[in-house]
Scaffold this active site. Structure first.
Site, mmCIF file in Angstrom:
data_model
loop_
_atom_site.group_PDB
_atom_site.id
_atom_site.type_symbol
_atom_site.label_atom_id
_atom_site.label_comp_id
_atom_site.label_asym_id
_atom_site.label_seq_id
_atom_site.Cartn_x
_atom_site.Cartn_y
_atom_site.Cartn_z
ATOM 1 N N ARG A 293 0.815 -1.213 0.000
ATOM 2 C CA ARG A 293 0.000 0.000 0.000
ATOM 3 C C ARG A 293 0.854 1.272 0.000
ATOM 4 O O ARG A 293 0.629 2.191 -0.779
ATOM 5 C CB ARG A 293 -0.860 -0.034 1.274
ATOM 6 C CG ARG A 293 -1.932 1.003 1.366
ATOM 7 C CD ARG A 293 -2.538 0.967 2.768
ATOM 8 N NE ARG A 293 -3.051 -0.334 3.149
ATOM 9 C CZ ARG A 293 -4.273 -0.785 2.869
ATOM 10 N NH1 ARG A 293 -5.108 -0.033 2.210
ATOM 11 N NH2 ARG A 293 -4.655 -1.984 3.261
ATOM 12 N N CYS A 361 -25.344 -2.972 -11.476
ATOM 13 C CA CYS A 361 -26.737 -3.205 -11.118
ATOM 14 C C CYS A 361 -26.866 -3.686 -9.694
ATOM 15 O O CYS A 361 -27.308 -4.814 -9.465
ATOM 16 C CB CYS A 361 -27.304 -4.237 -12.074
ATOM 17 S SG CYS A 361 -28.541 -3.506 -13.094
ATOM 18 N N TYR A 390 -4.531 -1.798 -4.283
ATOM 19 C CA TYR A 390 -5.727 -2.622 -4.086
ATOM 20 C C TYR A 390 -6.952 -2.085 -4.820
ATOM 21 O O TYR A 390 -8.080 -2.258 -4.362
ATOM 22 C CB TYR A 390 -6.034 -2.797 -2.582
ATOM 23 C CG TYR A 390 -4.872 -3.366 -1.806
ATOM 24 C CD1 TYR A 390 -4.433 -4.666 -2.024
ATOM 25 C CD2 TYR A 390 -4.187 -2.602 -0.860
ATOM 26 C CE1 TYR A 390 -3.347 -5.193 -1.325
ATOM 27 C CE2 TYR A 390 -3.102 -3.126 -0.154
ATOM 28 C CZ TYR A 390 -2.699 -4.425 -0.391
ATOM 29 O OH TYR A 390 -1.622 -4.947 0.294
HETATM 30 N N1 LLP Z 1 2.830 -9.024 3.409
HETATM 31 C C1 LLP Z 1 1.806 -9.849 3.655
HETATM 32 C C2 LLP Z 1 2.081 -11.207 4.084
HETATM 33 C C3 LLP Z 1 0.486 -9.409 3.507
HETATM 34 O O1 LLP Z 1 -0.507 -10.239 3.774
HETATM 35 C C4 LLP Z 1 0.241 -8.086 3.069
HETATM 36 C C5 LLP Z 1 -1.130 -7.607 2.874
HETATM 37 C C6 LLP Z 1 1.335 -7.266 2.791
HETATM 38 C C7 LLP Z 1 2.616 -7.757 2.982
HETATM 39 C C8 LLP Z 1 1.178 -5.851 2.302
HETATM 40 O O2 LLP Z 1 0.592 -5.020 3.250
HETATM 41 P P1 LLP Z 1 0.529 -3.433 2.965
HETATM 42 O O3 LLP Z 1 1.917 -2.875 3.012
HETATM 43 O O4 LLP Z 1 -0.062 -3.258 1.626
HETATM 44 O O5 LLP Z 1 -0.321 -2.893 4.056
HETATM 45 N N2 LLP Z 1 -7.212 -5.677 0.051
HETATM 46 C C9 LLP Z 1 -6.995 -4.999 1.316
HETATM 47 C C10 LLP Z 1 -5.619 -5.186 1.831
HETATM 48 C C11 LLP Z 1 -5.274 -6.631 2.074
HETATM 49 C C12 LLP Z 1 -3.866 -6.751 2.560
HETATM 50 C C13 LLP Z 1 -3.471 -8.168 2.651
HETATM 51 N N3 LLP Z 1 -2.109 -8.389 2.954
HETATM 52 C C14 LLP Z 1 -7.309 -3.506 1.137
HETATM 53 O O6 LLP Z 1 -7.724 -3.111 0.058
HETATM 54 O O7 LLP Z 1 -7.177 -2.734 2.088
#
Ligand code: LLP
Length: 431
Positions: A293, A361, A390
């Site tokens: 993110r 829809c 995402y």
């Molecule tokens: N590493 C692992 C093992 C993870 O499960 C995740 C995110 C990351 C790294 C990356 O995390 P970040 O730096 O992006 O916070 N679809 C959801 C987010 C799901 C995140 C799942 N794992 C959303 O749109 O908020």
């Protein structure tokens, strides 16, 4: 503005990465996703430099592909010397298609199939992040059949709840991910890994959750993991080389979200790490973080064209756009906040409250509920900020809608990096 790559120009239009977005919307059509390539680079570099200086000289970030898995991102990440976290053969395939050095890839997932394992081994994936004992045995036997010794980390659940959204929290004991310390199973899987001939245990991984705004959970995770690593050393005489602390920091989607200084936070966690390392006399050489993110979110922005504006007397107003949950399902899924701006009239005050509705829809197809926005007419360009993470990676073809085009802006020059899907694309797998 929310981030430094967003401005209002002298025409009163929204500018992103130095480009007037209304001009780009006209040139390419909408819905249109924009990517600020320079911002991706600088976001990666914050982690590249920060991990080295705060932890150890060999520490590095692995970009979490799930946030946005497209060729252009892998090209940028490769050029900055970072690694990647991949969770599927599709992500491996995409990274390989631009010759990403796969020895820097970490293969995640709570249910890797035998064919996933074989595919990853055949494609030279550097490390598997092993979720459970069954998977460990499967990796050992497939590695044996290929005559190799596969490097692995074991994913541990440290028992931490960062209190963000329950759907994106993963570090608590009751989780579909990893093997818990609390129940003793983490020690069991470690001793099994050490006894196997075709896996080489390099270290441990944990991930507590996404969208964390401070270092509390990272500090807790560091303490718990280093204590576990010390216990593993005492029990089995095993020296851990790599500690992977999972995803990166949170991102500012709306003005009320805090601004976060990633470098400063890394220093804080790095100090805890190095103090405990000394106290426990451990020799962990490399610390990895897997930001997704915070690498791509604020490097992205989505443009739509405003359609009808409808007020239900006594209730609320709906502004319909030519995209929606198919390109950004995050409000429908998590109720996520976003900043919405009328890019054609960005210098006007936001005097209207409206629900930004998509064109699927179903009533749940909403990008944002009751947000303030400028007075809007049909044909105005509507921008939703901070959509790099995402969004495209979670996009769908629901209602047989085509996924949008993505255009990168680099040093003021725009170029298509993902073509707009066509109707032909929509039926290409249908017989
Ligand atoms: N590493 C692992 C093992 C993870 O499960 C995740 C995110 C990351 C790294 C990356 O995390 P970040 O730096 O992006 O916070 N679809 C959801 C987010 C799901 C995140 C799942 N794992 C959303 O749109 O908020």
């Amino acid at each position: 503005m929310l981030h430094t790559n967003v401005k209002i120009n002298e025409l009163g239009h929204l500018e992103f990465a130095g480009a007037d977005v209304t001009v780009l919307a006209k040139k390419y059509g909408t819905p249109l996703m924009l990517l600020d390539s320079e911002r991706v680079k600088s976001n990666v570099n914050v982690y590249v430099n920060g991990l080295k200086s705060a932890f150890t000289p060999t520490s590095f970030p692995c970009y979490a592909s799930k946030a946005l898995s497209i060729k252009e991102i892998y090209r940028i990440v490769k050029a900055q010397g970072a690694g990647i976290d991949v969770v599927s053969c599709g992500e491996i395939y995409t990274a390989k298609s631009v010759d990403f050095p796969m020895e820097k890839a970490f293969f995640h997932g709570n249910n890797k199939t035998d064919s996933d394992i074989l595919y990853a081994i055949e494609n030279g994936v550097g490390y598997f992040v092993v979720d459970n004992v069954e998977e460990l045995n499967a990796i050992d036997s497939i590695a044996n059949s290929k005559g190799i010794k596969q490097n692995v980390l074991i994913r541990i659940t440290p028992g931490i709840d960062p209190h963000t959204n329950a759907k994106i929290t993963t570090g608590q004991v009751d989780s579909k991910f990893g093997t818990p310390i609390e129940t003793g199973q983490a020690f069991d899987i470690t001793s099994k890994a050490l006894a196997l001939k075709n896996v080489c245990l390099k270290g441990f991984h944990c991930h507590v959750g996404s969208q964390c705004f401070d270092s509390t959970s990272f500090i807790d995770a560091t303490k718990i993991m280093l204590t576990f690593i010390r216990d593993v050393k005492n029990l089995f005489g095993f020296d851990t080389e790599i500690l992977n602390l999972g995803g990166g920091y949170g991102v500012r989607y709306v003005e009320s979200d805090p601004e976060i200084d990633v470098l400063k936070n890394l220093e804080i966690v790095g100090k805890t790490f190095n103090d405990i390392l000394k106290e426990y006399n451990l020799n962990v050489k490399t610390v990895i973080l897997e930001p997704g993110r915070s690498i791509v979110a604020n490097a992205g922005l989505t443009l739509y064209t405003a359609g009808s504006f409808k007020t239900i007397d006594g209730y609320k107003s709906y502004l319909s756009i030519d995209g929606g949950m198919t390109d950004n399902p995050r409000f429908a899924l998590y109720g996520s906040d976003y900043t919405v701006i009328n890019a054609s009239k960005a210098s006007l005050e936001k005097t209207v409250i409206a629900t930004i509705a998509g064109r699927c829809c179903e009533s749940g197809d909403v990008i944002q509920e009751n947000v303030s926005i400028q007075q809007t007419s049909r044909g105005d360009i509507i921008a939703v900020l901070v959509t790099g993470a995402y969004n495209y990676s979670m996009a769908s073809n629901y209602n047989k809608l085509c996924r949008p085009m993505m255009v990168a802006i680099e040093n003021g020059i725009d170029k298509v990096i993902v073509k707009r899907e066509t109707f032909e694309d929509l039926i290409k797998n249908e017989i």
